[in-house]
Write an enzyme that holds these catalytic residues in place. Structure first.
Site, PDB file in Angstrom:
ATOM      1  N   HIS A 106      11.590 -55.115 124.948  1.00  0.00           N
ATOM      2  CA  HIS A 106      10.305 -54.416 124.842  1.00  0.00           C
ATOM      3  C   HIS A 106       9.142 -55.413 124.920  1.00  0.00           C
ATOM      4  O   HIS A 106       8.220 -55.251 125.735  1.00  0.00           O
ATOM      5  CB  HIS A 106      10.271 -53.657 123.518  1.00  0.00           C
ATOM      6  CG  HIS A 106       9.010 -52.892 123.263  1.00  0.00           C
ATOM      7  ND1 HIS A 106       8.928 -51.517 123.360  1.00  0.00           N
ATOM      8  CD2 HIS A 106       7.762 -53.302 122.900  1.00  0.00           C
ATOM      9  CE1 HIS A 106       7.697 -51.126 123.084  1.00  0.00           C
ATOM     10  NE2 HIS A 106       6.973 -52.192 122.784  1.00  0.00           N
ATOM     11  N   GLU A 107       9.185 -56.420 124.070  1.00  0.00           N
ATOM     12  CA  GLU A 107       8.074 -57.385 124.058  1.00  0.00           C
ATOM     13  C   GLU A 107       8.000 -58.173 125.358  1.00  0.00           C
ATOM     14  O   GLU A 107       6.916 -58.547 125.813  1.00  0.00           O
ATOM     15  CB  GLU A 107       8.191 -58.320 122.849  1.00  0.00           C
ATOM     16  CG  GLU A 107       8.151 -57.631 121.492  1.00  0.00           C
ATOM     17  CD  GLU A 107       6.941 -56.733 121.291  1.00  0.00           C
ATOM     18  OE1 GLU A 107       5.889 -56.967 121.927  1.00  0.00           O
ATOM     19  OE2 GLU A 107       7.042 -55.770 120.501  1.00  0.00           O
TER      20      GLU A 107
ATOM     21  N   HIS B  61       5.907 -56.258 127.821  1.00  0.00           N
ATOM     22  CA  HIS B  61       4.477 -56.517 127.617  1.00  0.00           C
ATOM     23  C   HIS B  61       4.086 -57.868 128.224  1.00  0.00           C
ATOM     24  O   HIS B  61       3.039 -58.007 128.864  1.00  0.00           O
ATOM     25  CB  HIS B  61       4.152 -56.550 126.120  1.00  0.00           C
ATOM     26  CG  HIS B  61       4.043 -55.215 125.471  1.00  0.00           C
ATOM     27  ND1 HIS B  61       3.287 -54.186 125.993  1.00  0.00           N
ATOM     28  CD2 HIS B  61       4.564 -54.744 124.298  1.00  0.00           C
ATOM     29  CE1 HIS B  61       3.355 -53.136 125.185  1.00  0.00           C
ATOM     30  NE2 HIS B  61       4.121 -53.441 124.161  1.00  0.00           N
TER      31      HIS B  61
ATOM     32  N   HIS C 187       3.669 -57.855 131.897  1.00  0.00           N
ATOM     33  CA  HIS C 187       2.427 -57.175 132.269  1.00  0.00           C
ATOM     34  C   HIS C 187       1.270 -58.178 132.300  1.00  0.00           C
ATOM     35  O   HIS C 187       0.380 -58.095 133.153  1.00  0.00           O
ATOM     36  CB  HIS C 187       2.157 -56.065 131.252  1.00  0.00           C
ATOM     37  CG  HIS C 187       1.269 -54.967 131.741  1.00  0.00           C
ATOM     38  ND1 HIS C 187       0.852 -53.937 130.948  1.00  0.00           N
ATOM     39  CD2 HIS C 187       0.699 -54.731 132.950  1.00  0.00           C
ATOM     40  CE1 HIS C 187       0.087 -53.110 131.634  1.00  0.00           C
ATOM     41  NE2 HIS C 187      -0.031 -53.581 132.854  1.00  0.00           N
TER      42      HIS C 187
END
Length: 689
Positions: free
Chosen positions: A475-476, A479, A482
């Site tokens: 998940h991290e 980010h 991105h």
């Protein structure tokens, strides 16, 4: 290169030199230069206005301050100390007031508004048109057109919000760190996994507690310590002690957040009304995908209604299961029993215990597999710098470089995965440097970081992770991609600087690869033998995936509804006990227990440890879940390692930041608007198509 490390823009920071006494001189100098740059824009004569000396100049004006203050806040998250906290808190009001004043500066706003109406501005296209439009809207939404008295009040209000939300977060951290439970009787540890018992023993030894002859075990409220107790401990009194302490965080002196919550809500409500909105939710969501508090609430209520019948059934099943296993009459559970009996039911129904996965999820293989996946799907090459070659803020931190398939250095990042008392809880991603395309046609690398509080390595063994911890890493990392893959030349529109109900798409889509056989085989390998997860365990794991998924869905509805209603009906909560108010808003979304469970309103850092943060935006997780479940159907259809789909995801989502409306970026990738059905099917709430 500046003599002050907080101002030094050398790509690899000299963290050992970032000492608390250097914070004030750095931030004060950066503040002065930023103010001078803004004043220079405000002093321009109308005929001299250009895009470069107005909008682009304003973008550059705060760059140094953002960089330096970003280092301060980052260090407070990962290496907190009394001196660092004092230095941060002493400057926080000044920094907050400075940023609040930017959009309330009449001279600056006059120049921006005047230039925005010129033929030169109107002729701009692409990212530059987007930048002007977004900036003008941001200024208006922040009160640029308010009369003087209201602008002054708004500045003061913003400063107070920054101070008291910081205090809220400090209280949660301090209350978490203040509690420990020392177990002297080993029989109380029955049921708890060996890795957690060993960690508790090491924790006690680190505090010079116990002895080889008389060992003791230390438990804390950090999740790697708390969760195994609540899920597995046979000793009910042990679970009750931990539950009582966890639910008291933020609710007892000297770390009581009760009045702070009411004050934060009241200030946000006043801010919204000053800016012409009926409540804070409408203010915050005006430029997000949901558009309004009512639409966000309707979305979550719709989700809740679809899961409600299954939620009621799951609660009843658990009560019946406990009654059957204990021989006692069926009754509601105690709140410290829910996790324990849920795990027992899951093991019985699926013959599956999450703990059997840990030996297959050593941290080093998980990270290597994640990087392999990033190579296959997104065409990236990630390499770790040798230990000691780059300064870090803690010896456990690692530093990596990320390049594309052509060898172009896109960015670098720090990874800090294990808990420390000086580090805040949870997991998060952030950034220190925004690079990307430059005016001269070159590209400079980005710099970011990912942090968590995962199960640390045991003596002589690697860190063996729970599967949900692996999901956290993926998940991290989403980010992080991105940010690092951003190709937006306007820094404030790069990477994660997007609408908050869109920002979780890149992170949540990565979690899907934690459930696919093909991708699991890249990283889920036994730490001793290298064997992949046996097929029978994989089948049980996937069969158990949606166990009590309605309860998980309703829990998210609970958090989002509480968030939205607190901010849409703020004036109802000015008096009385905030826990009582909060519980009344969401009682039907809470698992029935006796005594009744407590809300997390006094320790809900997402909502209250930042002036805005996820306030009125917690629904974003579910909103983005709809996007990620739907978007992943392309990978499922065209191949989970499809480099073609991966390249399109980079092109249309990961590299584009806020260069266009989120809905438009999504349509470019999927060719249509999102479909809720994919999420409902993935969660087992409707049959898969």
């Amino acid at each position: 290169m500046s003599a002050n490390p907080f101002l030094d823009t050398t790509f690899e920071s000299r963290w050992s030199q970032h000492t608390p006494e250097l914070i004030a001189p750095a931030i004060e100098a950066a503040l002065a230069r930023a103010q001078a740059a803004i004043d220079a824009i405000g002093a321009l004569e109308s005929p001299a206005l250009t895009y470069g000396n107005t909008f682009l100049a304003m973008e550059r004006a705060t760059e140094e301050l953002n960089y330096a203050w970003g280092k301060v806040t980052h260090l407070q998250s990962v290496a907190d100390s009394p001196a660092l906290r004092d230095a941060h808190n002493a400057l926080l009001p000044t920094v907050s007031a400075f940023f609040a004043r930017i959009s309330l500066n009449p001279a600056l706003w006059s120049r921006l508004k005047t230039f925005a109406a010129t033929p030169e501005a109107v002729a701009l296209t692409g990212i530059h048109r987007r930048f002007i439009d977004e900036t003008v809207e941001e200024f208006r939404q922040s009160g640029a057109d308010l009369p003087d008295a209201q602008r002054t009040r708004l500045e003061a209000l913003q400063t107070e919000l920054a101070e008291i939300t910081q205090k809220y977060g400090d209280n949660v951290l301090d209350a978490t760190n203040a509690w420990e439970l020392i177990v002297t009787d080993e029989t109380r540890l029955r049921g708890i996994p060996e890795h957690a018992i060993a960690a508790a023993k090491r924790s006690a030894e680190s505090k010079n507690l116990g002895s080889p002859e008389k060992p003791v075990w230390r438990f804390t409220l950090h999740m790697p310590s708390q969760e195994p107790v609540m899920t597995y401990a046979d000793d009910e009194s042990l679970r009750r002690e931990v539950w009582t302490a966890a639910t008291a965080v933020g609710g007892q002196a000297p770390h009581d957040n009760s009045e702070l919550v009411k004050r934060i809500i009241a200030l946000r409500d006043e801010k919204a009304r000053l800016l012409g909105k009926p409540h804070f939710a409408d203010l915050v969501l005006a430029r997000r995908m949901a558009g309004s508090g009512e639409r966000a609430l309707a979305f979550m209520e719709d989700m809740g209604s679809r899961a409600h019948a299954a939620f009621v059934r799951e609660c009843a099943e658990l009560e019946e299961f406990k009654a059957r296993r204990t021989g006692a009459p069926r009754s509601v559970l105690k709140p410290w029993e829910v996790g324990y009996w849920s795990e027992k039911l899951r093991q019985e129904r699926y013959d599956f215990d999450d703990e059997v996965l840990r030996p297959y999820l050593p941290m080093d293989r998980v990270i290597a597999g994640l990087f392999d996946l990033a190579s296959r799907v997104f065409g990236l090459r990630i390499t770790e710098r040798p230990a000691g070659s780059v300064e870090v803020w803690d010896p456990a931190v690692k530093f990596y470089d990320l390049k594309d398939s052509a060898g172009r250095h896109l960015g670098s990042f720090y990874a800090d995965w294990y808990p420390r008392e000086s580090k805040r809880g949870g997991a998060w991603m952030g950034y220190l440097v925004t690079g990307g395309p430059q005016p001269d046609g070159t590209r400079t690398p980005h710099l970011g970081y990912i942090c968590g509080n995962l199960t640390p390595p045991a003596e002589g063994k690697p860190a063996l992770l729970a599967h949900d911890e692996v999901e956290t890493i993926f998940h991290e990392f989403g980010h992080l991609l991105h940010h690092l893959l951003g190709e937006v030349e306007i820094k404030s529109l790069n990477g994660v600087n997007v609408a908050w109900d869109f920002v979780e798409l890149p992170s949540q889509i990565m979690e899907n690869w934690c459930w696919e056989r093909e991708s699991l085989d890249l990283f889920a390998r036994h730490h001793e033998t290298g064997a992949a997860i046996p097929e029978d365990i994989f089948q049980k794991m996937t069969a158990a995936k949606n166990f009590r998924s309605a309860c998980a869905t309703i829990r998210q509805v609970q958090f989002a509804r509480m968030d939205l209603l607190l901010h849409m009906r703020a004036q109802e909560f000015a008096e009385g006990d905030i826990e009582t108010h909060a519980r009344a808003l969401v009682a039907d979304c809470m698992i029935p227990t006796e005594p009744p469970g407590k809300t997390i309103v006094k320790r809900f850092g997402h909502l209250f440890s930042d002036p805005v943060g996820y306030a009125a935006g917690y629904y974003s997780y579910k909103w983005a879940e709809v996007l990620d479940a739907d978007a992943f159907t392309r990978f499922k259809r065209e191949g989970v390692f499809s480099s073609v789909v991966g390249a399109e995801f980079v092109e249309h989502i990961l590299s584009r930041g806020n260069s266009a409306e989120p809905a438009e970026l999504y349509r470019r990738f999927m060719g249509r608007d999102p479909d809720l059905a994919a999420l409902l099917a993935r969660n087992g709430l409707v049959p898969a198509a």
